[in-house]
Design a protein around this motif. Structure first.
Motif, mmCIF file in Angstrom:
data_model
loop_
_atom_site.group_PDB
_atom_site.id
_atom_site.type_symbol
_atom_site.label_atom_id
_atom_site.label_comp_id
_atom_site.label_asym_id
_atom_site.label_seq_id
_atom_site.Cartn_x
_atom_site.Cartn_y
_atom_site.Cartn_z
ATOM 1 N N UNK A 16 29.639 -12.033 -50.149
ATOM 2 C CA UNK A 16 29.399 -10.604 -50.366
ATOM 3 C C UNK A 16 28.209 -10.190 -49.502
ATOM 4 N N UNK A 17 28.482 -9.530 -48.408
ATOM 5 C CA UNK A 17 27.398 -9.054 -47.544
ATOM 6 C C UNK A 17 27.890 -7.780 -46.872
ATOM 7 N N UNK A 18 26.994 -7.029 -46.222
ATOM 8 C CA UNK A 18 27.447 -5.784 -45.578
ATOM 9 C C UNK A 18 28.632 -6.043 -44.651
ATOM 10 N N UNK A 19 29.573 -5.105 -44.604
ATOM 11 C CA UNK A 19 30.814 -5.266 -43.854
ATOM 12 C C UNK A 19 30.548 -5.580 -42.373
ATOM 13 N N UNK A 20 31.050 -6.720 -41.911
ATOM 14 C CA UNK A 20 30.853 -7.141 -40.525
ATOM 15 C C UNK A 20 32.156 -7.207 -39.733
ATOM 16 N N UNK A 21 33.238 -6.685 -40.301
ATOM 17 C CA UNK A 21 34.528 -6.704 -39.599
ATOM 18 C C UNK A 21 34.871 -8.095 -39.064
ATOM 19 N N UNK A 22 34.710 -9.095 -39.927
ATOM 20 C CA UNK A 22 35.001 -10.482 -39.550
ATOM 21 C C UNK A 22 36.497 -10.644 -39.282
ATOM 22 N N UNK A 23 36.854 -11.233 -38.161
ATOM 23 C CA UNK A 23 38.282 -11.396 -37.827
ATOM 24 C C UNK A 23 38.517 -12.634 -36.961
ATOM 25 N N UNK A 24 39.740 -13.182 -37.055
ATOM 26 C CA UNK A 24 40.148 -14.317 -36.216
ATOM 27 C C UNK A 24 40.512 -13.781 -34.837
ATOM 28 N N UNK A 25 40.100 -14.490 -33.797
ATOM 29 C CA UNK A 25 40.564 -14.159 -32.450
ATOM 30 C C UNK A 25 41.822 -14.974 -32.162
ATOM 31 N N UNK A 121 35.417 -13.418 -34.497
ATOM 32 C CA UNK A 121 34.512 -12.398 -33.999
ATOM 33 C C UNK A 121 34.074 -11.503 -35.147
ATOM 34 N N UNK A 122 32.997 -10.769 -34.937
ATOM 35 C CA UNK A 122 32.523 -9.819 -35.952
ATOM 36 C C UNK A 122 31.684 -8.751 -35.280
ATOM 37 N N UNK A 123 31.342 -7.754 -36.069
ATOM 38 C CA UNK A 123 30.508 -6.667 -35.555
ATOM 39 C C UNK A 123 29.417 -6.382 -36.581
ATOM 40 N N UNK A 124 28.171 -6.422 -36.147
ATOM 41 C CA UNK A 124 27.042 -6.180 -37.049
ATOM 42 C C UNK A 124 26.789 -4.684 -37.161
ATOM 43 N N UNK A 125 26.918 -4.131 -38.386
ATOM 44 C CA UNK A 125 26.727 -2.684 -38.546
ATOM 45 C C UNK A 125 25.264 -2.260 -38.372
ATOM 46 N N UNK A 126 24.365 -3.168 -38.731
ATOM 47 C CA UNK A 126 22.948 -2.812 -38.685
ATOM 48 C C UNK A 126 22.434 -2.715 -37.245
ATOM 49 N N UNK A 127 22.908 -3.621 -36.392
ATOM 50 C CA UNK A 127 22.428 -3.656 -35.005
ATOM 51 C C UNK A 127 23.473 -3.136 -34.012
ATOM 52 N N UNK A 128 24.634 -2.712 -34.542
ATOM 53 C CA UNK A 128 25.723 -2.220 -33.702
ATOM 54 C C UNK A 128 25.984 -3.159 -32.520
ATOM 55 N N UNK A 129 26.163 -4.439 -32.861
ATOM 56 C CA UNK A 129 26.360 -5.455 -31.820
ATOM 57 C C UNK A 129 27.413 -6.440 -32.296
ATOM 58 N N UNK A 130 28.142 -7.023 -31.366
ATOM 59 C CA UNK A 130 29.186 -7.965 -31.749
ATOM 60 C C UNK A 130 28.695 -9.396 -31.634
ATOM 61 N N UNK A 131 29.413 -10.282 -32.301
ATOM 62 C CA UNK A 131 29.065 -11.705 -32.275
ATOM 63 C C UNK A 131 30.326 -12.532 -32.374
ATOM 64 N N UNK A 132 30.196 -13.818 -32.128
ATOM 65 C CA UNK A 132 31.349 -14.721 -32.169
ATOM 66 C C UNK A 132 30.892 -16.103 -32.606
ATOM 67 N N UNK A 133 31.796 -16.821 -33.240
ATOM 68 C CA UNK A 133 31.545 -18.216 -33.581
ATOM 69 C C UNK A 133 32.890 -18.906 -33.733
#
Ligand SMILES: [Zn+2]
Ligand SMILES: [Zn+2]
Length: 167
Positions: A16-25, A121-133
């Motif tokens: 449970x954390x702020x929505x980060x649009x976590x998705x499979x690539x 992949x995901x998108x950080x709402x607080x920093x308006x930046x994307x990330x990947x792992x």
């Protein structure tokens, strides 16, 4: 030659954390025995929509296309987890790996289940930046992943991705 189908399934817990649009690539790497370069356990890259996969060969210089493709890629999401089911098809012909002096098998045995790596992949709402792992077979679990921008936990791998032969 035989056409083999391999199913890969995976589940990631979503805290449970702020929505980060976590998705499979829609790309993954899987270790399979390659009849083209005649080596066992080659990391092979699959991308949805690509007509061929790429075998890593022995080194960066002998990467090559191989007769394999991703034929299905389905994702699901629930309140506290996301799921993936992918199917890859590849042609297999028996051969002998001269370098390791072992025979190839339709699905690499003796090394346990084939190794797989899945990308997210995901998108950080607080920093308006994307990330990947990535999530992969050989992780120490549970394996939490924090957002690289705001540091809140966004995913946790608790189960090894499953790989099984369909045909
Ligand atoms: Zn190869
Ligand atoms: Zn964030």
């Amino acid at each position: 030659m035989v056409l083999q189908s391999i199913e890969i399934t995976a589940t990631l817990a979503v805290p449970q954390s702020p929505f980060h649009n976590l998705h499979w690539n829609s790309a993954l790497e899987l270790s399979i025995d390659c009849f083209v370069c005649e080596r066992i356990g080659r990391t092979t890259r699959f991308e949805l929509g690509a007509e061929r996969a790429i075998c890593s060969g022995d080194s960066r210089t002998d990467r090559h296309y191989t007769a394999a493709r991703m034929s299905a890629f389905d994702t699901g999401a629930a309140k506290d987890q996301i799921t993936l089911r992918a199917v890859v098809d590849y042609w297999f012909a028996p051969f002998h790996d001269a370098k390791r002096d072992v025979a190839a098998t339709p699905l690499t045995r003796g090394y346990g289940s084939p190794w797989v790596r899945l990308h997210l992949g995901y998108h950080c709402p607080e920093h308006n930046a994307s990330g990947a792992f990535s999530d992969q077979t050989n992780l120490v679990r549970p394996c939490p992943t924090p957002c690289e921008h705001c540091a809140v936990p966004i995913a946790e791998s608790r189960e090894v991705p499953r790989v099984r032969l369909l045909t």
